[in-house]
Design an enzyme around this catalytic site. Structure first.
Site, short mmCIF file in Angstrom:
data_model
loop_
_atom_site.label_atom_id
_atom_site.label_comp_id
_atom_site.label_asym_id
_atom_site.label_seq_id
_atom_site.Cartn_x
_atom_site.Cartn_y
_atom_site.Cartn_z
N LYS A 86 -52.43 -25.78 -14.35
CA LYS A 86 -53.42 -25.72 -13.27
C LYS A 86 -54.56 -26.68 -13.55
O LYS A 86 -55.07 -27.33 -12.64
CB LYS A 86 -53.92 -24.29 -13.09
CG LYS A 86 -52.87 -23.41 -12.42
CD LYS A 86 -53.31 -21.96 -12.36
CE LYS A 86 -52.18 -21.08 -11.81
NZ LYS A 86 -52.37 -19.67 -12.16
N LYS A 104 -37.90 -29.80 -2.63
CA LYS A 104 -38.03 -28.35 -2.74
C LYS A 104 -39.07 -27.83 -1.73
O LYS A 104 -40.15 -28.41 -1.62
CB LYS A 104 -38.47 -28.03 -4.17
CG LYS A 104 -38.65 -26.55 -4.44
CD LYS A 104 -39.22 -26.32 -5.83
CE LYS A 104 -39.82 -24.94 -5.88
NZ LYS A 104 -39.45 -24.10 -6.92
N LYS A 109 -45.47 -25.20 -0.48
CA LYS A 109 -46.71 -25.35 0.27
C LYS A 109 -47.38 -26.68 -0.06
O LYS A 109 -47.94 -27.34 0.80
CB LYS A 109 -47.64 -24.18 -0.10
CG LYS A 109 -48.67 -23.87 0.94
CD LYS A 109 -49.43 -22.61 0.59
CE LYS A 109 -50.16 -22.77 -0.72
NZ LYS A 109 -51.33 -21.92 -0.89
#
Ligand code: TRP
Length: 342
Positions: free
Chosen positions: A122, A209, A212
């Site tokens: 992240k 894939k 979002k």
């Protein structure tokens, strides 16, 4: 007594409130998660929660958080999660979790947190390295261990990406037991990851894939014109209509595969190979299958969305059951660590 409810593991699973869920989420995890929760809860007990404390590590938009939280509740209920069997609730309704997190953090070497792959990922993606993000796996450990029932295991259905977080939960349970409990009376079981079957990668509109972050998704509850437009825009090659085609090389067929009956799948694959069957035909067929698959769920979702207070009641009832368990566990934890008032 292999199958008495009192010896079956408690099933525990957290769901991210991260916006509109799509077919990749559905086929990859949600469908299995709901089936497992309903099934196991019927015999044992299941706690399913929307992890809004966790969402705060990356989301700072109160309206969005409220909306996403409610959306996930609506989605799961509409898709068939049975709240009479499984407790569905919002994580932040269980304040005991933050207390347990603190106690666990005091047992956690900071080096373990710094090595967290999902933390490092992240941060590499550009998210701020805040303390919440760093300690995320310990909140997750509290999420799981707070629902411990005496003499029973904890079973945690998760995707393969959660393996390390589950390892950390197991380490945390072990550390607590070791620090505070005699060897023959551990308080916490080591939670058991139940890795959901990896369905083959679900392609998005552009063939990558479905995700979002690629903006290539088909929402579970897309319908009508918007759905049609998306399905018709699925990337296909330029083989002419008359020519034979390879179903296994086509993104539309990759989706059809999951929504077709066995007969339909065989029939459509044969039509691809025979030629004279265009990608437009395949897309129409897929559209029909999606409508069929989600028709009832859409109706249920519409009905639920009109009764938000009913959905809140369901979440409240779930939270009550969860708090009841968590406060029993916390009484033992507080006593074990030496707080004056357990
Ligand atoms: N970290 C999990 C995910 O990203 C969500 C989660 C939070 C969770 N708490 C949990 C999953 C407890 C299982 C059990 O998907």
């Amino acid at each position: 007594m292999p199958d008495s409810p009192s010896s079956l593991p408690v099933i525990v699973s957290g769901i991210q409130p991260s916006g509109t869920l799509h077919l990749g989420n559905y086929l990859g995890a949600i469908r299995q998660n709901i089936a497992l929760a309903n099934d196991e809860a019927a015999r044992s007990e299941a706690f399913l929660f929307i992890v809004d404390y966790h969402a705060l590590t990356t989301l700072r938009d109160p309206e969005a958080l409220r909306r996403y939280t409610m959306d996930v509740a609506l989605d799961y209920l509409a898709l068939g999660l049975d709240p009479d069997k499984a407790s569905l609730f919002v994580q932040s309704d269980i304040p005991q979790l933050t207390e347990l997190t603190w106690i666990f953090l005091c047992l956690t070497p900071s080096s373990q947190l710094e090595k967290g792959v999902s933390y490092k990922d992240k941060v590499a993606q550009g998210l701020t390295a805040n303390g919440g993000l760093l300690t995320y796996p310990i909140l997750q450990a509290a999420d799981i261990l707070a629902y411990t029932a005496p003499g029973r295991g904890l079973k945690v259905p998760v995707g393969a990406d959660q393996k390390q977080n589950l390892e950390i939960s197991r380490d945390t349970a072990g550390r607590f037991n070791q620090a505070y409990r005699p060897e023959d009376a551990p308080l916490f079981p080591l939670p058991d990851p139940h890795i959901l079957d990896e369905v083959s990668v679900i392609p998005g509109l552009d063939g990558r894939k479905m995700s979002k972050s690629y903006d290539n998704t088909i929402g579970i509850f897309d319908e009508g014109k918007a759905l049609k437009k998306k399905v018709m825009s699925i990337l296909s090659d330029s083989t002419p209509l008359e020519a034979p085609k390879d179903p296994d090389a086509d993104h539309t067929f990759a989706l059809i595969r999951h929504f077709a009956t066995d007969d339909e799948r065989a029939e459509i694959a044969a039509a691809y190979r025979a030629g004279g069957y265009g990608y437009g035909h395949a897309k129409k067929a897929l559209l029909g299958m999606i409508d069929r698959h989600f028709g009832e769920a859409r109706e249920r979702r519409r009905a639920l969305a009109e009764r938000p207070e009913h959905v809140r009641d369901i979440l409240q009832a779930g939270a009550e059951a969860a708090r009841a368990r968590a406060s029993e566990v916390m009484a033992e934890v507080r006593d074990a660590v030496g707080f004056l008032n357990a």
